[in-house]
Design an enzyme around this catalytic site. Structure first.
Site, PDB file in Angstrom:
ATOM      1  N   HIS A 196       0.695  -1.168  -0.030  1.00 14.39           N
ATOM      2  CA  HIS A 196      -0.033  -0.137   0.142  1.00 14.39           C
ATOM      3  C   HIS A 196       0.810   1.291  -0.036  1.00 14.39           C
ATOM      4  O   HIS A 196       0.451   2.263   0.643  1.00 14.39           O
ATOM      5  CB  HIS A 196      -0.988   0.015   1.369  1.00 14.39           C
ATOM      6  N   ASN A 207     -10.280  -2.590   2.014  1.00 13.70           N
ATOM      7  CA  ASN A 207      -9.877  -2.758   0.799  1.00 13.70           C
ATOM      8  C   ASN A 207     -11.135  -2.382  -0.252  1.00 13.70           C
ATOM      9  O   ASN A 207     -12.310  -2.606   0.543  1.00 13.70           O
ATOM     10  CB  ASN A 207      -9.602  -4.147   0.250  1.00 13.70           C
ATOM     11  N   TYR A 243       0.087  -3.671  11.824  1.00 17.78           N
ATOM     12  CA  TYR A 243       0.294  -2.445  11.347  1.00 17.78           C
ATOM     13  C   TYR A 243       0.881  -1.309  12.282  1.00 17.78           C
ATOM     14  O   TYR A 243       1.521  -0.477  11.948  1.00 17.78           O
ATOM     15  CB  TYR A 243      -1.346  -2.042  11.300  1.00 17.78           C
TER      16      TYR A 243
END
Ligand code: NDP
Length: 483
Positions: free
Chosen positions: A56, A129, A339
């Site tokens: 990403h 997404n 993350y």
């Protein structure tokens, strides 16, 4: 343009007399070490880049507003949904997955749909997404899968062989592969795609009851896709096409909107649902769990500075607020770790203090964390830096405990059960709901990529496609000259 004359300074605020000529010993002489301004300028330039996101990396970002249109307080006590008409600031980052930060926008790829809602009880990040499912259901496979989407270790080029080799041995990928190679694999632009929370999350209401929930953002602009030929032309002409398109639309006051809906499953129903409701490669059919409208998200303000607001934006599925929580989804559980881990590496341990990541209700940022690299606020000032304390420091509140989640079973490494919960029915359902034209385009798109791989991988893939739907597999076999 500002009337006021601004003096150029060093980073320490010292006026700079000359930004064009370095200081030398004589007209032709070497540069003097005492030209600290030259040193600072070059040294800072060398350090302009922070680590690129492994996935990403290429994205556009935009600010907006979320407005509640329907009452869902019977499912969740989250304050963002507390009353119809309530508005909450949101920041969205829309990305491709596999390409680097400078890669082209109009490629066949899944799109990231990452949202940060600045609620009064802290930030809720929904890091989704533009597809409702994913290629794998267990994060232990994630680094291997992503390696197949990146560059070959020897040639440093993208490789159809790597990705099909992986997919041919991981049938759970078939559902997402079918979406990726369908017409929706190349959106016309960010406003023209749906967003999905993908995982199953939980809602908790004021009575402390748990519901399983899936989030859907349906575009109000309508789904619009690009043909592979158009996309390939634009890759050459304007690699940043989607980024430009969104920025210019916002500048012109054309604000894209998405309707947020949820699917709700009472906690108890998860046990007997025919699909594992926590499997990220599956959807919940709408006929079982219809969409319930919640609100509308409008994106309406461009960032003023890309690095500060988009590159430094740090989203994490671990950021859930009271009334919204996790589920046993294995991929979600792993993302809760990975993350924040990535952001500590990329941005440093104080990344949540950066303006784009800090909650808008600043009083909610009250941990006892202190110090660390680049701590540039008051660092908690003179207040106590430990707990428990007798000096009025922030205290835990058991009212925010979640209802206990019943878990049973032996610790082991479990394969997903097969039978009705298989990897072929849902991709087959998707194929069967496509128009004949969409089916033909899907098959063509797959053939264009699969024709570049060794025969034995092609044959394995045809077996999978046939299991999903005979016509799907036969179309591909025919195109590859395998029948
Ligand atoms: P429905 O007929 O109720 O829903 C079909 C869904 O498929 C719609 O949401 C539609 O989106 C979406 N869709 C249509 N074409 C594509 C495409 N090329 N790629 C991705 N999505 C597409 O059926 P079910 O709920 O029973 O689901 C059937 C299949 O539809 C599933 O196996 C799954 O592959 C797919 N799907 C299901 C979703 C769900 O949450 N149930 C969500 C998205 C896809 P739209 O209405 O925006 O056109």
């Amino acid at each position: 343009m500002s009337e006021k004359k601004k003096t150029l300074t060093t980073a320490a605020g010292i006026p700079v007399p000359d930004n064009q000529t370095s200081m030398t010993a004589g007209e032709r002489g070497p540069v003097l070490l005492q030209d600290h301004y030259l040193q600072e300028k070059l040294a800072h330039f060398n350090r302009e880049r922070i680590p690129e996101r492994v996935v990403h990396a290429k994205a556009a970002g935009v600010h907006g507003t979320f407005t509640v249109t329907k009452d869902i307080t019977k499912y969740t006590k989250a304050k963002i949904f507390s009353k119809v008409g309530k508005q909450t600031d949101v920041f969205g980052r829309f990305s491709t997955v596999a390409g680097e930060k400078g890669s082209a926008d109009t490629v066949r790829d899944v799109r990231g749909f990452a949202l940060k809602f600045y609620t009064e009880e802290g930030n809720w990040d929904l890091v989704g997404n533009n597809t409702p499912v994913f290629f794998i259901r267990d994060a232990i496979k994630f680094p291997d899968f992503i390696h197949t989407q990146k560059r070959d270790p020897q040639t440093n080029c993208k490789s159809d062989i790597m990705q099909w080799d992986f997919w041919s041995q991981v049938p759970e990928a078939l559902h997402q592969v079918t979406i990726l190679f369908s017409d929706r694999g190349i959106p016309q632009g960010i406003p023209y795609m749906n967003g999905y929370g993908c995982h199953t999350f939980s809602f908790i209401n004021a009575e402390n009851e748990r519901f399983w929930v899936k989030f859907h953002f349906k575009t109000q602009q309508g789904i619009q896709c690009m043909t592979p030929e158009e996309a390939a032309r634009i890759v050459g002409e304007d690699p940043d096409f989607h980024t430009h398109q969104l920025f210019e639309a916002i500048e012109q006051g054309e604000f894209p909107k998405w309707t947020l809906s949820v699917q709700i499953m009472p906690e108890i129903e998860a046990e007997n649902f025919r699909w594992n409701p926590f499997d990220l490669t599956k959807v919940w059919p709408h006929s079982d769990y219809p969409l319930i409208e919640v609100g509308v998200m409008e994106m309406n303000r461009n960032p003023q500075n890309y690095f500060a607001e988009v590159e430094q934006a740090a989203f994490s599925p671990s950021n859930v607020v009271p009334g919204i929580s996790f589920s046993p989804d294995k991929m979600l559980q792993a993302r809760i770790f990975s993350y924040t881990d990535a952001h500590r590496y990329r941005l440093g341990v104080n990344f949540e203090r950066l303006p784009i990541n800090a909650p808008h209700a600043t009083k909610v940022q009250n941990p006892y964390q202190r110090d660390g690299a680049m701590r540039f606020d008051d660092n908690g000032g003179p207040g106590p830096n430990y707990e428990p304390n007798s000096f009025g420091g922030a205290k835990e509140d058991p009212a925010f405990n979640e209802p206990p989640l019943k878990i049973s079973g032996d610790a082991a490494r479990y394969e997903q059960k097969r039978g009705v919960d298989d990897d072929y029915i849902q991709p087959g359902n998707l194929f069967r709901l496509m128009t004949a034209k969409q089916q033909w385009e899907l098959i063509e798109n797959i053939i264009k990529s699969l024709k570049n791989v060794p025969n034995e991988i092609q044959e394995k893939m045809v077996v999978h496609f046939r299991k999903a739907d005979k016509a799907y597999g036969n179309g591909i076999a025919q195109g590859l000259g395998l029948m």
